[in-house]
Design a protein around this motif. Sequence first.
Motif, PDB file in Angstrom:
ATOM      1  N   GLY A   1       0.352  -4.989 -13.758  1.00 34.62           N
ATOM      2  CA  GLY A   1       1.674  -5.188 -13.197  1.00 34.62           C
ATOM      3  C   GLY A   1       2.568  -3.976 -13.160  1.00 34.62           C
ATOM      4  N   SER A   2       2.054  -2.814 -13.508  1.00 35.56           N
ATOM      5  CA  SER A   2       2.877  -1.608 -13.459  1.00 35.56           C
ATOM      6  C   SER A   2       3.057  -1.179 -12.010  1.00 35.56           C
ATOM      7  CB  SER A   2       2.204  -0.481 -14.254  1.00 35.56           C
ATOM      8  OG  SER A   2       2.917   0.709 -14.103  1.00 35.56           O
ATOM      9  N   TYR A   3       4.297  -0.953 -11.592  1.00 33.73           N
ATOM     10  CA  TYR A   3       4.549  -0.675 -10.186  1.00 33.73           C
ATOM     11  C   TYR A   3       5.064   0.734  -9.945  1.00 33.73           C
ATOM     12  CZ  TYR A   3       9.226  -1.782 -11.836  1.00 33.73           C
ATOM     13  OH  TYR A   3      10.381  -1.811 -12.556  1.00 33.73           O
ATOM     14  N   THR A   4       5.205   1.536 -10.967  1.00 34.12           N
ATOM     15  CA  THR A   4       5.770   2.865 -10.775  1.00 34.12           C
ATOM     16  C   THR A   4       4.718   3.825 -10.249  1.00 34.12           C
ATOM     17  OG1 THR A   4       5.316   3.284 -13.099  1.00 34.12           O
ATOM     18  CG2 THR A   4       7.544   2.635 -12.532  1.00 34.12           C
ATOM     19  N   PHE A   5       5.131   4.728  -9.386  1.00 33.97           N
ATOM     20  CA  PHE A   5       4.218   5.703  -8.803  1.00 33.97           C
ATOM     21  C   PHE A   5       4.233   6.963  -9.666  1.00 33.97           C
ATOM     22  CE2 PHE A   5       5.910   3.119  -5.339  1.00 33.97           C
ATOM     23  CZ  PHE A   5       4.730   2.548  -4.904  1.00 33.97           C
ATOM     24  N   VAL A   6       3.596   6.888 -10.803  1.00 30.25           N
ATOM     25  CA  VAL A   6       3.604   7.995 -11.747  1.00 30.25           C
ATOM     26  C   VAL A   6       2.236   8.666 -11.732  1.00 30.25           C
ATOM     27  CG1 VAL A   6       3.881   8.681 -14.148  1.00 30.25           C
ATOM     28  CG2 VAL A   6       5.298   6.859 -13.204  1.00 30.25           C
ATOM     29  N   SER A   7       2.217   9.942 -11.480  1.00 33.96           N
ATOM     30  CA  SER A   7       0.965  10.693 -11.531  1.00 33.96           C
ATOM     31  C   SER A   7       1.198  11.969 -12.323  1.00 33.96           C
ATOM     32  CB  SER A   7       0.461  11.023 -10.120  1.00 33.96           C
ATOM     33  OG  SER A   7       1.389  11.847  -9.445  1.00 33.96           O
ATOM     34  N   ARG A   8       0.120  12.502 -12.851  1.00 33.42           N
ATOM     35  CA  ARG A   8       0.184  13.732 -13.630  1.00 33.42           C
ATOM     36  C   ARG A   8      -0.742  14.767 -13.015  1.00 33.42           C
ATOM     37  NH1 ARG A   8       4.014  11.681 -14.940  1.00 33.42           N
ATOM     38  NH2 ARG A   8       4.742  10.959 -16.978  1.00 33.42           N
ATOM     39  N   ARG A   9      -0.246  15.973 -12.859  1.00 31.55           N
ATOM     40  CA  ARG A   9      -1.059  17.052 -12.304  1.00 31.55           C
ATOM     41  C   ARG A   9      -1.702  17.844 -13.433  1.00 31.55           C
ATOM     42  NH1 ARG A   9       2.191  19.580  -7.091  1.00 31.55           N
ATOM     43  NH2 ARG A   9       2.109  17.678  -5.815  1.00 31.55           N
ATOM     44  N   ILE A  10      -3.009  17.974 -13.357  1.00 30.65           N
ATOM     45  CA  ILE A  10      -3.774  18.656 -14.395  1.00 30.65           C
ATOM     46  C   ILE A  10      -4.630  19.730 -13.730  1.00 30.65           C
ATOM     47  CG2 ILE A  10      -5.405  18.360 -16.304  1.00 30.65           C
ATOM     48  CD1 ILE A  10      -4.654  15.416 -16.359  1.00 30.65           C
ATOM     49  N   GLU A  11      -4.632  20.911 -14.292  1.00 30.68           N
ATOM     50  CA  GLU A  11      -5.432  21.994 -13.729  1.00 30.68           C
ATOM     51  C   GLU A  11      -6.922  21.683 -13.865  1.00 30.68           C
ATOM     52  OE1 GLU A  11      -3.026  26.070 -14.223  1.00 30.68           O
ATOM     53  OE2 GLU A  11      -3.329  24.994 -16.118  1.00 30.68           O
ATOM     54  N   TRP A  12      -7.687  22.114 -12.874  1.00 29.52           N
ATOM     55  CA  TRP A  12      -9.095  21.729 -12.787  1.00 29.52           C
ATOM     56  C   TRP A  12      -9.899  22.168 -13.998  1.00 29.52           C
ATOM     57  CZ3 TRP A  12     -13.007  25.308 -12.985  1.00 29.52           C
ATOM     58  CH2 TRP A  12     -12.629  26.643 -12.829  1.00 29.52           C
TER      59      TRP A  12
ATOM     60  N   TYR B   1      -8.094   8.814 -10.674  1.00 27.53           N
ATOM     61  CA  TYR B   1      -7.958   9.917  -9.715  1.00 27.53           C
ATOM     62  C   TYR B   1      -7.715   9.376  -8.307  1.00 27.53           C
ATOM     63  CZ  TYR B   1      -9.201  14.130  -7.074  1.00 27.53           C
ATOM     64  OH  TYR B   1      -9.187  15.202  -6.214  1.00 27.53           O
ATOM     65  N   SER B   2      -8.410   8.301  -7.961  1.00 21.76           N
ATOM     66  CA  SER B   2      -8.229   7.703  -6.634  1.00 21.76           C
ATOM     67  C   SER B   2      -6.834   7.117  -6.476  1.00 21.76           C
ATOM     68  CB  SER B   2      -9.284   6.610  -6.407  1.00 21.76           C
ATOM     69  OG  SER B   2     -10.597   7.129  -6.521  1.00 21.76           O
ATOM     70  N   ASN B   3      -6.257   6.636  -7.574  1.00 20.90           N
ATOM     71  CA  ASN B   3      -4.915   6.053  -7.528  1.00 20.90           C
ATOM     72  C   ASN B   3      -3.863   7.034  -7.034  1.00 20.90           C
ATOM     73  OD1 ASN B   3      -5.458   3.466  -8.352  1.00 20.90           O
ATOM     74  ND2 ASN B   3      -5.094   3.857 -10.501  1.00 20.90           N
ATOM     75  N   SER B   4      -4.087   8.310  -7.301  1.00 14.78           N
ATOM     76  CA  SER B   4      -3.065   9.305  -6.974  1.00 14.78           C
ATOM     77  C   SER B   4      -3.118   9.768  -5.523  1.00 14.78           C
ATOM     78  CB  SER B   4      -3.221  10.525  -7.888  1.00 14.78           C
ATOM     79  OG  SER B   4      -4.446  11.195  -7.613  1.00 14.78           O
ATOM     80  N   ALA B   5      -4.109   9.311  -4.777  1.00 14.49           N
ATOM     81  CA  ALA B   5      -4.277   9.779  -3.401  1.00 14.49           C
ATOM     82  C   ALA B   5      -3.051   9.452  -2.552  1.00 14.49           C
ATOM     83  CB  ALA B   5      -5.519   9.148  -2.783  1.00 14.49           C
ATOM     84  N   PHE B   6      -2.629  10.407  -1.757  1.00 14.09           N
ATOM     85  CA  PHE B   6      -1.548  10.287  -0.777  1.00 14.09           C
ATOM     86  C   PHE B   6      -0.150  10.230  -1.392  1.00 14.09           C
ATOM     87  CE2 PHE B   6      -5.238   8.400   1.364  1.00 14.09           C
ATOM     88  CZ  PHE B   6      -5.280   9.176   2.507  1.00 14.09           C
ATOM     89  N   ILE B   7      -0.035  10.190  -2.711  1.00 13.24           N
ATOM     90  CA  ILE B   7       1.291  10.055  -3.309  1.00 13.24           C
ATOM     91  C   ILE B   7       2.160  11.273  -3.011  1.00 13.24           C
ATOM     92  CG2 ILE B   7       2.493  10.083  -5.536  1.00 13.24           C
ATOM     93  CD1 ILE B   7       0.675   8.000  -6.536  1.00 13.24           C
TER      94      ILE B   7
END
Length: 449
Positions: free
Chosen positions: A248-259, A301-307
């Motif tokens: 039920g979490s609806y926030t568009f939170v992503s974290r950028r991590i170096e490869w 990782y797929s969740n963050s696509a297009f954000i």
Amino acid sequence: MITKLLKVIILSRFPKSTITMIVLLDAVLVGMSVPGRGISPAISPEFSLLSILYITFLVGISPFNSRFNLVTKSDSDFLVMLPVDDRELIASFILGYFVVSLLFSAVFVAWFVYALGLSGLVIPPFLALAISSMSGTLYNLDNRKKAVVSVVMVAWFLSALARFPLSPLSMFAGFWYGYVILPVFSLVLLVLALKRFNYATFSTMSYTPPGKQEVKREITFNAGNPFLLMLERNLRIFEIGGRMNLMGSYTFVSRRIEWWKILSITAGVGIAIYVLSALGFRSFQLGFYVLLGTWIFTVSYSNSAFISEPIWLDMNVMSPIQFARYYVLSKALSVGLMLLPISLSFLALGRIGIAVAMLVDLPLSSIMIISLYARFYQINFQNPMTFSPSRYLVGFLTMIPLVGIVLIAFLPTPGVMEGVTVFEALISLPFLAMKRYWERVVEKIVTTV
């Protein structure tokens, strides 16, 4: 007044149709798992392990959920004008989050019942109460203190794996103490939340990081192959997380991590797998749980696509279907490259099926997940997304690729390996040929404000 607040808080995010659907699903799952079960100590080690890991994960991330997964900043600005006191507000927040958490955690009640028998039915209510109360208890701590609390609780809950009798989850290790410790822990958190919560502090909390960060590296836009440029960008910075999940979490939170950080972790995991195998650790358990972990990584990782993708700029130089192919394929290839060290480790151990699943099947499954999220989880930073039945259904559809991944773990034969790869390709690659589908995706993303 609390009843009215609950209606506003819950129904603004979860329509009645969604709640009805989830309740029916919970009833079906409970009905399927309960018959023939008795009240007994830990029955299934496998489901006990899954339950411990699942519950610990939820408890570990709950300190960082300062807005109860239900209340946005605009909501708090509105609620502050209502003639209610802090006690009623925090009670409505906790009760609302409790109801939502209970609805979603009940989806996994079969794990608890298979692990503990009918006594597993007591887990979801107290788990939901602990999670909802923790948000009100720790809401005003900084992230460093929340991280400390999270680490301590994760260690305490995971201690059940070492058969520590005073763990809140010790019931999964065969001890009865857990049936007392978990309810007491939940009730203590509830009391602390009611005492500590201050709505004036809550409504004025800032979620903007202090200060400004300098740009450390220049970004150049030299002409080149679009696919290679997207692949290079996706490999430089990995975005993890985002979008709504089944809790039920609806926030568009992503974290950028170096490869290199992710590659270092996967390389370390690969070495650890080889060492554990050399020490005689059961190869099936090792392969199954590593596959499960890499699946979670792939989904995250797929969740963050297009954000954060500037699609309006991409559309100036390519068509929607070209963009989709370049973008999604580069994302899928990035998954395979990051999981390469783990895949090579299993290959060296002779576990060809697991190696192929990580190198081929997981990247293929990411194509389907990214494509579905792009169409049905449009990003709107101004207003939080309501949890509609269609979005909940899509959440389950993204679990379809997992069927093939799990099958590889249980039956890593050449025929199954080939069949799973064909299956993953059939459910994923057709998305890259749907011209009209991606035109609609781009249209909705660009017009979403």
